[in-house]
Structures are given as structure tokens and as C-alpha cells.
Design an enzyme around this catalytic site. Structure first.
Site, short mmCIF file in Angstrom:
data_model
loop_
_atom_site.label_atom_id
_atom_site.label_comp_id
_atom_site.label_asym_id
_atom_site.label_seq_id
_atom_site.Cartn_x
_atom_site.Cartn_y
_atom_site.Cartn_z
N SER A 214 -5.88 -26.31 -2.56
CA SER A 214 -4.64 -26.37 -3.35
C SER A 214 -3.48 -25.63 -2.70
O SER A 214 -2.33 -25.81 -3.12
CB SER A 214 -4.88 -25.81 -4.76
N LYS B 203 -2.41 -18.93 -6.31
CA LYS B 203 -1.30 -19.85 -6.52
C LYS B 203 0.02 -19.11 -6.30
O LYS B 203 0.05 -17.89 -6.19
CB LYS B 203 -1.32 -20.43 -7.95
#
Length: 228
Positions: free
Chosen positions: A145, A182
Site C-alpha cells: 500500500s 500510512k
């Protein structure tokens, strides 16, 4: 540091004590130590503190909530973090503490503190001071990701343990029982979003009424095992 001298948990606690003192100008309470490491009672924290005291790294002032004093070895680490020149005797202690490298954190159990001993897979020889700010641990990345930020599956991200981070920073965050890497985006004081660096994944919008959210740390660097 010789890991036969300090257990992984004792080393993590010593690092926490030095960092807390550096950031707050005072030692933590037993309750703050419990919160950081997931101890169920202050007595558990006291047992680890007593072990550090018996090894000559801290002194405990009885009857005081913050009665923890860092001794020569720990003070040398503080000197190194502040960029001061330590004395020759203390400098040797500081170097020995960094010689252990950084703990490598693998899979994190649900609800457990990230530096809990069972999560530590090994120690990487890279020094904590190789990163700015100084890193506290390496976290093994799972998934793709964050590939457009140059973070690939299997990479080790160097993390500075802190509950605060500016908008735009790449962070290690805990959402309920899941830990993720993230980019943090704050739209306002109440809105938090976590953005991947891969268009195949959707942003994560944190709803504080539905999810427990906590920042575990800020990514301050990266180690690629195949190149290390």
C-alpha cells in the site's frame, strides 16, 4: 549492548526512560510506564525498574511517584541524543547501548503494545542514531500500500515512537487491533485520514465514534533487507 546483560524488555524500558526524560525533562510515573508497555499493574513495572537498578543503570527513590534517576550509562545516552559530548567513561556506555542495534518488530498481536517482547523477531545491527530523529525500532512492512513512497513489502521502516505527528507524515498507526503504515492527513482538529501511496487502496477515514485510534510512531527512515 550485550543482550546477556539486559533482556529485550529491560533494554526497551531503558530506552523509554531516556527518551521520556529527554522529551519531558522528568522521569515517567509507574502508571505511564504501564501504559507504554501494557503492564497490568505498577508492581510489574516496579519489577523491571528494580532489575535495572540492580544492574547499576537507574536509581529508585522510594516514596516518590517519579522517583527514577538515570545513572551513568543512561545519562550518556541522553547526552548523545542532545548532541552533547559525553565524558570518555560515559561515552563507552552510550556506545555499548547502541551496539545492540534496533529491535525488529514483526507481527503485532491485537491489543498488545508494539514493543512487547513477543513481537521482537531479532535485532538489526544498524544504530538508532543512524536516523534523525533517533529511531526506537524497525517495523517489518507487509503489503504494497506504500510502494509509491518507496516502501516495499518486506522493507523495515525505522520508527520514532511518539503519540504525535504532523499532517503529511508517514506514521505507524493503530486502528482498533490493527497496526498499519500510512500517510497521516488532518483535515481539521477532528478529522483524521490515513492515505496509502498506491491507487489500488482507498484512504482510511477515522471515525472516533466507531474506532479506537492511536499513533504508535513516525517513520524516520527505511532499511531494505536485500541491500542491508
Amino acid at each position: 549492548m550485550n543482550r546477556a546483560f539486559l533482556t529485550p524488555r529491560q533494554e526497551a524500558i531503558l530506552r523509554f526512560l531516556t527518551r521520556f526524560h529527554n522529551e519531558h525533562g522528568r522521569p515517567p510515573t509507574r502508571q505511564e510506564l504501564c501504559a507504554a508497555f501494557g503492564f497490568r499493574s505498577p508492581n510489574a513495572a516496579q519489577c523491571h525498574l528494580q532489575a535495572l537498578a540492580e544492574k547499576g543503570l537507574i536509581a529508585i527513590d522510594r516514596g516518590r511517584a517519579r522517583g527514577i534517576r538515570l545513572l551513568v550509562a543512561a545519562e550518556a545516552v541522553l547526552d548523545a541524543e542532545r548532541g552533547r559530548t559525553a565524558s570518555p567513561a560515559a561515552g563507552g556506555a552510550a556506545n555499548s547501548l547502541d551496539d545492540a542495534g534496533l529491535p525488529v518488530i514483526g507481527k503485532v498481536a491485537a491489543g498488545a503494545p508494539i514493543l512487547a517482547t513477543p513481537h521482537i523477531e531479532a535485532y538489526h545491527p544498524i544504530a538508532p542514531t543512524a536516523f534523525r530523529p533517533r529511531a526506537d525500532y524497525l517495523l517489518r512492512v507487509v503489503g504494497d500500500s506504500m510502494i509509491h513512497a518507496g516502501i516495499l513489502p518486506g522493507d523495515l521502516v525505522a520508527v520514532r515512537q511518539t503519540p504525535e505527528a504532523p499532517s503529511g507524515a508517514i506514521v505507524v498507526a493503530r486502528i482498533d487491533d490493527e497496526v498499519t503504515v500510512k500517510r497521516l492527513v488532518r483535515r481539521n482538529s477532528e478529522t483524521i485520514e490515513l492515505y496509502p501511496e498506491n491507487p489500488a487502496y482507498a484512504p482510511i477515514r477515522i471515525d472516533p465514534t466507531r474506532h479506537h485510534f492511536a499513533l504508535e510512531g513516525v517513520v524516520v527512515g527505511l532499511v531494505r533487507p536485500s541491500l542491508s
